[in-house]
Structures are given as C-alpha cells and as structure tokens.
Scaffold this active site. Structure first.
Site, PDB file in Angstrom:
ATOM      1  N   HIS A 161     -26.396  12.127   7.180  1.00  0.00           N
ATOM      2  CA  HIS A 161     -26.690  13.175   6.200  1.00  0.00           C
ATOM      3  C   HIS A 161     -25.460  13.304   5.312  1.00  0.00           C
ATOM      4  O   HIS A 161     -24.337  13.405   5.806  1.00  0.00           O
ATOM      5  CB  HIS A 161     -27.007  14.474   6.939  1.00  0.00           C
ATOM      6  CG  HIS A 161     -27.053  15.662   6.034  1.00  0.00           C
ATOM      7  ND1 HIS A 161     -27.707  15.639   4.829  1.00  0.00           N
ATOM      8  CD2 HIS A 161     -26.501  16.903   6.144  1.00  0.00           C
ATOM      9  CE1 HIS A 161     -27.571  16.811   4.231  1.00  0.00           C
ATOM     10  NE2 HIS A 161     -26.837  17.595   5.012  1.00  0.00           N
TER      11      HIS A 161
ATOM     12  N   ASN B 274     -24.872  17.139  -1.563  1.00  0.00           N
ATOM     13  CA  ASN B 274     -25.753  17.310  -0.406  1.00  0.00           C
ATOM     14  C   ASN B 274     -27.158  17.649  -0.915  1.00  0.00           C
ATOM     15  O   ASN B 274     -27.357  18.705  -1.514  1.00  0.00           O
ATOM     16  CB  ASN B 274     -25.174  18.445   0.458  1.00  0.00           C
ATOM     17  CG  ASN B 274     -26.025  18.761   1.677  1.00  0.00           C
ATOM     18  OD1 ASN B 274     -27.175  18.335   1.775  1.00  0.00           O
ATOM     19  ND2 ASN B 274     -25.457  19.529   2.591  1.00  0.00           N
TER      20      ASN B 274
ATOM     21  N   CYS C  89     -31.586  20.161   6.512  1.00  0.00           N
ATOM     22  CA  CYS C  89     -30.962  18.846   6.290  1.00  0.00           C
ATOM     23  C   CYS C  89     -31.416  17.798   7.303  1.00  0.00           C
ATOM     24  O   CYS C  89     -31.259  16.598   7.072  1.00  0.00           O
ATOM     25  CB  CYS C  89     -29.450  18.982   6.339  1.00  0.00           C
ATOM     26  SG  CYS C  89     -28.836  20.161   5.115  1.00  0.00           S
TER      27      CYS C  89
HETATM   28  O1  UT7 Z   1     -25.969  20.482   5.351  1.00  0.00           O
HETATM   29  C1  UT7 Z   1     -25.066  21.461   5.767  1.00  0.00           C
HETATM   30  C2  UT7 Z   1     -24.700  22.296   4.572  1.00  0.00           C
HETATM   31  N1  UT7 Z   1     -23.407  22.874   4.676  1.00  0.00           N
HETATM   32  C3  UT7 Z   1     -22.284  22.263   4.284  1.00  0.00           C
HETATM   33  O2  UT7 Z   1     -22.299  21.153   3.819  1.00  0.00           O
HETATM   34  C4  UT7 Z   1     -20.990  23.019   4.394  1.00  0.00           C
HETATM   35  C5  UT7 Z   1     -19.999  22.433   5.324  1.00  0.00           C
HETATM   36  N2  UT7 Z   1     -18.684  23.014   5.078  1.00  0.00           N
HETATM   37  C6  UT7 Z   1     -17.887  22.500   4.125  1.00  0.00           C
HETATM   38  O3  UT7 Z   1     -18.219  21.500   3.500  1.00  0.00           O
HETATM   39  C7  UT7 Z   1     -16.547  23.161   3.896  1.00  0.00           C
HETATM   40  O4  UT7 Z   1     -16.352  24.162   4.850  1.00  0.00           O
HETATM   41  C8  UT7 Z   1     -16.413  23.747   2.477  1.00  0.00           C
HETATM   42  C9  UT7 Z   1     -16.346  22.613   1.466  1.00  0.00           C
HETATM   43  C10 UT7 Z   1     -17.578  24.668   2.165  1.00  0.00           C
HETATM   44  C11 UT7 Z   1     -15.127  24.558   2.361  1.00  0.00           C
HETATM   45  O5  UT7 Z   1     -14.024  23.734   2.653  1.00  0.00           O
HETATM   46  P1  UT7 Z   1     -12.884  24.277   3.640  1.00  0.00           P
HETATM   47  O6  UT7 Z   1     -11.851  23.244   3.671  1.00  0.00           O
HETATM   48  O7  UT7 Z   1     -13.573  24.649   4.936  1.00  0.00           O
HETATM   49  O8  UT7 Z   1     -12.328  25.511   2.870  1.00  0.00           O
HETATM   50  P2  UT7 Z   1     -12.306  27.034   3.344  1.00  0.00           P
HETATM   51  O9  UT7 Z   1     -13.684  27.570   3.442  1.00  0.00           O
HETATM   52  O10 UT7 Z   1     -11.398  27.130   4.530  1.00  0.00           O
HETATM   53  O11 UT7 Z   1     -11.596  27.696   2.116  1.00  0.00           O
HETATM   54  C12 UT7 Z   1     -10.259  27.396   1.740  1.00  0.00           C
HETATM   55  C13 UT7 Z   1      -9.972  28.124   0.444  1.00  0.00           C
HETATM   56  C14 UT7 Z   1     -10.421  29.581   0.455  1.00  0.00           C
HETATM   57  O12 UT7 Z   1      -9.487  30.319  -0.263  1.00  0.00           O
HETATM   58  P3  UT7 Z   1      -8.397  31.212   0.508  1.00  0.00           P
HETATM   59  O13 UT7 Z   1      -9.191  32.211   1.304  1.00  0.00           O
HETATM   60  O14 UT7 Z   1      -7.635  30.245   1.362  1.00  0.00           O
HETATM   61  O15 UT7 Z   1      -7.620  31.809  -0.604  1.00  0.00           O
HETATM   62  C15 UT7 Z   1     -11.709  29.562  -0.308  1.00  0.00           C
HETATM   63  O16 UT7 Z   1     -12.000  30.791  -0.944  1.00  0.00           O
HETATM   64  O17 UT7 Z   1     -10.708  27.505  -0.615  1.00  0.00           O
HETATM   65  C16 UT7 Z   1     -11.439  28.506  -1.327  1.00  0.00           C
HETATM   66  N3  UT7 Z   1     -12.625  27.892  -1.886  1.00  0.00           N
HETATM   67  C17 UT7 Z   1     -12.646  27.273  -3.063  1.00  0.00           C
HETATM   68  N4  UT7 Z   1     -11.683  27.046  -3.967  1.00  0.00           N
HETATM   69  C18 UT7 Z   1     -12.012  26.365  -5.073  1.00  0.00           C
HETATM   70  C19 UT7 Z   1     -13.877  27.842  -1.350  1.00  0.00           C
HETATM   71  N5  UT7 Z   1     -14.710  27.197  -2.180  1.00  0.00           N
HETATM   72  C20 UT7 Z   1     -13.962  26.836  -3.249  1.00  0.00           C
HETATM   73  C21 UT7 Z   1     -14.258  26.131  -4.440  1.00  0.00           C
HETATM   74  N6  UT7 Z   1     -13.246  25.911  -5.307  1.00  0.00           N
HETATM   75  N7  UT7 Z   1     -15.477  25.662  -4.712  1.00  0.00           N
END
Ligand code: UT7
Length: 329
Positions: free
Chosen positions: A256, A286, A116
């Site tokens: 980004h 992204n 990125c």
């Molecule tokens: O250029 C760099 C590239 N990387 C990125 O852009 C990633 C950066 N990170 C993020 O954008 C965020 O961490 C995410 C969007 C990936 C995740 O958001 P979060 O607020 O950190 O959620 P989390 O990982 O803490 O997950 C919360 C819950 C989980 O469920 P449980 O364990 O609480 O039951 C996940 O399994 O949300 C669940 N979850 C989803 N639910 C619905 C994760 N992805 C999804 C989804 N839809 N797509």
C-alpha cells in the site's frame, strides 16, 4: 474440501485523473513546504478528480483497461467487487453503477469497505469464490476519491492523499496465465475510530448542519499512531512471507503506497533491500484502496513482475485493518 481450481490474474488496469496537485500548490493552501512533504512522506504530487469525475467513472476506466488486458467482454464478468470508502454515495453500491456503465449484464456486484486494505481483501474474496467453484470470472476494483473527504486547511492530512482507481480480473489460472493466487491474510484491531476516520455521515453522526459546521465529514487522523501501526504490521506480514518462502523467492513487494518512510522503516526491519519495493508514492500519494492495483499494473508495465517469483502486497489502514495478498507471477 479443495476443488483443485487454481486462481490467477487475467488482466490489470489503472486510471488516474489528469489534474495534478503539486507540493508547491499545497504551499499556497496550508503552512507546509515541498521539502517537508518530500522528506517526511516521499510525495511530490497527487492526482485530483476533476469536475464531473466521480468514483465510479474512475473505477470504470480502470475496469475497461483490465478487461481489455484480459481480452474479456463485460458480458463474461460474473461479479464486480468495488473496494472503496468514497463511493458515489452511501448506497447503492458503486459496483452496481460501474457494472451498468460497463455493460456487465450478467454480473452481480457489491462494494467492500476496508479503506486502504480494500483491494487486498476483495482480491482474496474473489479468489476464494473462484477456488470454491461458485464463480469463474470476477472483476475486482479499488477506486477512491479521497480528495472530497479532505480538509484543505488541515496540513496533517491534505498533503498525503490522492485520487485514482485500479482493477484486476481474477479467473481460473488456465485462462489467466499470470499471477497465481497463493493466499494472504485479513486482520483487524477494532475500536480505532479515533485514529483514522471520516466521522460524519453514518449512523453515529448523521449529516446535520452541526456535523458540517464541526467538520465531521472531513477525514481525521492521528498520523503518528498510524505510522507506528503501519510499520509494525507491514514488517510482520513481510516477515511471515520470508519465514514461509525464504528471501530469494520474493520478486517484488508492492505495498500500500502510504508513505515512503513507513515503507523504508518496515523493509529495513526485515532486512530486505529497498530495490525489492515498487513505489508510486512520489506521483500519486496515498490513494487508499486504489494504491495497490495502480502500482501492480505499473509494476507489470515496468517489467518488475518476475516470472516464477513472488509478488507480495501488504496493505494497512483505517479499522485498523490490515492484510496481504500473495501471488506467484
Ligand atoms: O493509509 C493510512 C493513512 N495514513 C497515513 O498514511 C498516515 C501515516 N502517518 C504519516 O505518514 C506521518 O505520521 C505524517 C506524514 C502524517 C506526519 O509525519 P511525522 O514525521 O509523524 O510528523 P509529526 O506528526 O510528528 O509532526 C512533526 C511536525 C509537527 O510540528 P511540531 O508539533 O513538531 O511543531 C507537525 O505539526 O510537523 C508538523 N507537520 C507539518 N509541517 C509541515 C505536520 N504536517 C505537516 C505538513 N507540513 N504537512
């Protein structure tokens, strides 16, 4: 020793594929919802390369637009740097194919792989080569087809990314007339392959039936770790610019395009208003190395680049690698 050559941007281009993948489309593929994706990321849809489109065709379209914008012929280009981690193939470089298709007969070319942060790093390499007097006209492209590295059964990754390309022509400032290069940064913290990577297909895990069966050619990501890292380095980079130039000098921040919440958290940490930020995340998601140059061209078209003010472009991603590009428009 300084040559006194000042560097600027002579032209900008961007290209995104026609095909849209909406949050509603993703609801049919994985256990997710439009609400979750919008609230957690700000993304509503992303573009996905169609059949017959490859990274070089996206990059070529953006490059053509940038050269037209710069009123420059392909023959005038001396170097093409293509920032990508999803090139047409591992080698030869995608930059070479773009140069050939463009008719850039007098250019050298290579790819730069920094995920990125690729465009931000490549722009600093290009500016340095011009400042040193070695080259005069460099085309920098950020082009990615991340959709072909995604597992559309993995809701942690497949909702976040899209495809696209952006390009900028760097020249000496007297010809460029816009966006003087002031500097930037290139940083890394290695040993983070477990955080964000496409593990398969390189020397660590060469492609075999087993690597395919294990899904090692798909992107793997520890989202929360990336989130925390991104907010921290994003805020530090913007704070560094504030410390050096002051808040009032900042015209726009084009980060980004990673996740609207990451952007909002970092901007809040440094105490800036969100209306200083230009974002395309809702429409494209992204797009890795393509995200900053796509947004830069769209920000210019939207009249968001203010004459005489700073354009701050912080980027961060796999590596972990991060850095920023600073222009005065
Ligand atoms: O250029 C760099 C590239 N990387 C990125 O852009 C990633 C950066 N990170 C993020 O954008 C965020 O961490 C995410 C969007 C990936 C995740 O958001 P979060 O607020 O950190 O959620 P989390 O990982 O803490 O997950 C919360 C819950 C989980 O469920 P449980 O364990 O609480 O039951 C996940 O399994 O949300 C669940 N979850 C989803 N639910 C619905 C994760 N992805 C999804 C989804 N839809 N797509």
């Amino acid at each position: 020793m300084s040559t006194g050559i000042r560097v600027g941007i002579a032209g900008l281009g961007r290209f995104v594929p026609e095909r849209r993948l909406t949050n509603q489309d993703l609801e049919k593929l994985v256990d997710t919802s439009d609400d979750w994706i919008v609230q957690r990321t700000g993304i509503r849809e992303r573009r996905i390369a169609g059949e017959g489109e490859i990274t070089s065709t996206l990059g070529l379209a953006a490059a053509r637009q940038a050269l037209e914008d710069a009123r420059m012929t392909p023959e005038e280009v001396e170097l093409i740097i293509c920032a990508t981690v999803t090139g047409d193939q591992p080698f030869p470089a995608t930059a070479c194919r773009i140069g050939y298709d463009l008719g850039a007969k007098n250019a050298g070319g290579f790819d730069l792989g920094a995920a990125c942060s690729g465009f931000v790093f490549a722009s600093q390499v290009a500016s340095g080569l011009i400042q040193s007097g070695q080259l005069r006209r460099i085309l920098v492209i950020g082009a990615e087809i991340l959709s072909r590295t995604l597992d559309y059964k993995d809701r942690n990754t497949c909702v976040l990314f899209g495809d696209g390309a952006g390009a900028a022509v760097f020249t000496a400032l007297d010809r460029a007339g816009q966006g003087e290069f002031l500097g930037g940064s290139i940083c890394m913290e290695g040993g983070a392959e477990g955080v964000l990577a496409q593990p398969g297909g390189g020397s660590r895990h060469p492609a075999t039936h087993a690597t395919v069966d294990q899904g090692l050619h798909y992107m793997k990501m520890g989202g929360t770790k990336v989130f925390r890292f991104a907010v921290r380095v994003f805020a530090e980079m913007v704070q560094g610019v504030i410390d050096q130039y002051g808040i009032d000098d900042i015209g726009v921040i084009i980060p980004h395009q990673v996740n609207q919440r990451i952007i909002e958290s970092a901007i809040e940490q440094v105490g800036l208003p969100m209306d200083l930020v230009f974002s395309t995340i809702d429409r494209y998601g992204n797009t890795s190395a393509a995200s900053v140059p796509i947004a830069l061209r769209e920000a210019r078209d939207a009249g968001r680049l203010k004459k005489g003010k700073l354009v701050v472009m912080p980027a961060f991603g796999a590596g972990m690698a991060w850095g920023h590009l600073l222009l005065r428009w």
